[in-house]
Scaffold this motif. Sequence first.
Motif: not given
Length: 829
Positions: A316-324, A284-304
């Motif tokens: 939690i969040a949505e990332y759109k690659r075209a708009m960065d 509790v109170g610390k930091t954690v990294l959820l590290l992704v391996h093998n993310l497809p190079e041809d992705f359009q977007a991803f969602f957590w």
Amino acid sequence: MEASSVLPCKWCTHLQGLLLTASFLTCCHLPTTAQITIELEPPQVIEGENVLIRVNNLTENLITLAWFRGMRIKSPQIGQYTPATKVTVLGPGHSGRETLYSNGSLQIYNVTQEDIGFYSLRIINKHAEIVSITSIYLNVYSSLWTCEHPSPHAKLTIESVPPGISEGGSVLLLVKNLPQNLLSLFWYKGVIAVKKFEIARHIKATNSSVPGPAHTGRETVFSNGSLLLQEVMQSDTGFYTLRTMSTDLKDEVAHVQLYMDTYLLTCYHPLQVKIESLPQNVAVGKTVLLLVHNLPEDFQAFFWYKSAYRRDTYKIAEYKRAMDATILGSAYSSREFIYNNGSMLIIDVTEDDAGYFLLEILREDLKIEKAYIQLHVNSFVSNSKDSASTARLSIESVPPSIVEGGSVLLLVHNLPKNLQSLFWYKGMIAEKKSELIQHIIATSSSLPGPAHSGRETVYNNGSLLLQRVMQNDTQFYTLQTMDTDLKYEVAHVQLQLDTSLSTWYHPLQVKIESLPRNVAVGKSVLFLVHNFPEVFRAFSWYKPAYKSHTSKIVEYHRFTDSATVGAAYRGIEVIFTNGSMVMIDVTEDDAGFYMLEILREDFKVEKAYVQLHVNSFVPNSKVSVSTARLSIESVPPSIVGGESVLLLVHNLPKNLQSLFWYKGVIAEEKSELIQHIIATSSSLPGPAHSGRETVYSNGSLLLQRVMQNDTGFYTLLTMSTDLKDEIAHVQLQLDNPVSWPFVRVTDTTVRVQSSVVFTCFSADPGVSIRWLFNKQSLQLTERMTLSPSKCQLSIDPVWREDAGKYQCEVSNPVSSKSSLPVRLAVIEE
């Protein structure tokens, strides 16, 4: 709290260098009759295996026992166990592969090279004092430490399909390149091919399989050699060994490692995309990294999502690659940071963060891929004041990817205004041994730490400059800041090395081995290629070692999988797709140098050379060599680095005028070491002269203080008074001393008339192996069998006189070492 003082320990001395796998030491207030000891089972551990650190003489009146990774007081804790409450609490040093038992023992699954080091067990009494510290050293041998090496003529391989699976799923260990003349095959659990670990055997003639002692009822062998394992459990992880036997009684061995993705829900199929929690258990109170391996190079977007289910309320969040661009969702708590590689950082972790997270990826073809991770949060809070603040401290790698040998700036953003000091660490854990440098704001001074390499510089804005980046610099870096009110903040950054950008990066050097080294007339020889690039366009063989149209033997094109013969092709050459070449029915004219030229995918050309020695002597033949040939002998044939070697010349021409020595197989000016003029008995160094070469009047060359880059071919060019020249070559080989081997036995106590197998493990290829019994050379009987390379000794049946101490001795031309003895006890039925 810990005791204010601890009795000093006497450090143990390692015996036989690296061979000492485990050494332990104890500091305690306990009486000697109750002294705690710990031991490794097995004593020697190979990558991918499991190891148990067993505790002996554990007292009954202890309050708490705790395991730590290291020997320092502030070493990261793996976990602690309280017998009274039977409660186990995991610490920051827990990797997810450790299990603590009630008897104090610690089990580590699927060990890696990262697990090497000291492990300490601390016993704490009811007064919260440390009354005992017992430590042991774990050495993990590389998976390259094998007994029988695979056959050079065929690449028997195994592929795990899929590469990682969830518990309860199925996996196929797919076999490729089975020998065509297969007689039978055997599957084993582990890296040792012995009867007790046999899963099943398959007989090709009858197309039938027979289960072995290690068969669980969940394994099925197919006629192509592949093994299907169903309802996979945690205990199934580790190495599997396939041994094949052909009709000419030659055997081959291949290994595969089975991984289990324990974080995946059993109701979901394993996916290519994987998520790793760093650390796996976060406080509790610390930091954690959820590290992704093998993310497809041809992705359009991803969602957590904060759940294993896809709902807007959990987004939690949505990332759109075209708009960065990142769009925040309903479940965003202002503590999440999203990276464009799919990873997510969560700071100031709370107990509510525990549970499953879902990453959903929208690919370019509109297909959806999902991956899951479970976050484990330790609810206890440390007594330290190390807590995260609400400010978003972050680090940026400038540039994001760099070339080996270049420099990178780890640029810090949003430093706290009331900063007092900051600390940089190599890795994800802020511990003293990983500290690179600390910086004091008040004095604007920096102090290097234990991990400082001399290439790191910290600036007043907290940024870190790393110069002359190397391969082992790639990993996470951690920045820890402390402000004037003693609050801590932590941020991480990953350093990535892009070797594809490097213009001077070289893979492993291609080498050619002649098997045998000296071939008789009429026999066959294999030019075995080592370190052949996996990605290439074409390769060509030449005789002699010069590239010309007339000297080309054959050219192979990978794209068309076709070979084109050249002017020097004689019909006795057979080439393989791994670059190797066989020559049958060798003649004296075949002696000399050969060149292999490889055209890589990036159109770079790589060359390797080999010299073929042909023994012209034929038994019972009355034909003798009419003229003596110029030749060179390396004295001694193999040497250790730092010693001297004499390249002794035989059969110099009588009317010699001058001679020239070159480094390499081509006599060109830039490679000239030295030239010698007979008339004046004078020598003149050339461009390649290093100051360690001396030529004698008989033409011989002395090379002193030999180094690794001195290995390879040397060329002697002689010129006689009638202007005729003659060339001879010699290859200089550097042998390193062998490392310590170790012996494993299927069982240390066996019954009369049973069987036993000893296996000698060595990290050094091409060594000679000799077995010792009670410190004497073992005299083989009809009951004893050695494997082809002598690394396995089988006794069947065992007699009483076989009881005693067994060792193996490995040697090469420059050194030899013996393993620690393994005692075999033989009992009556």
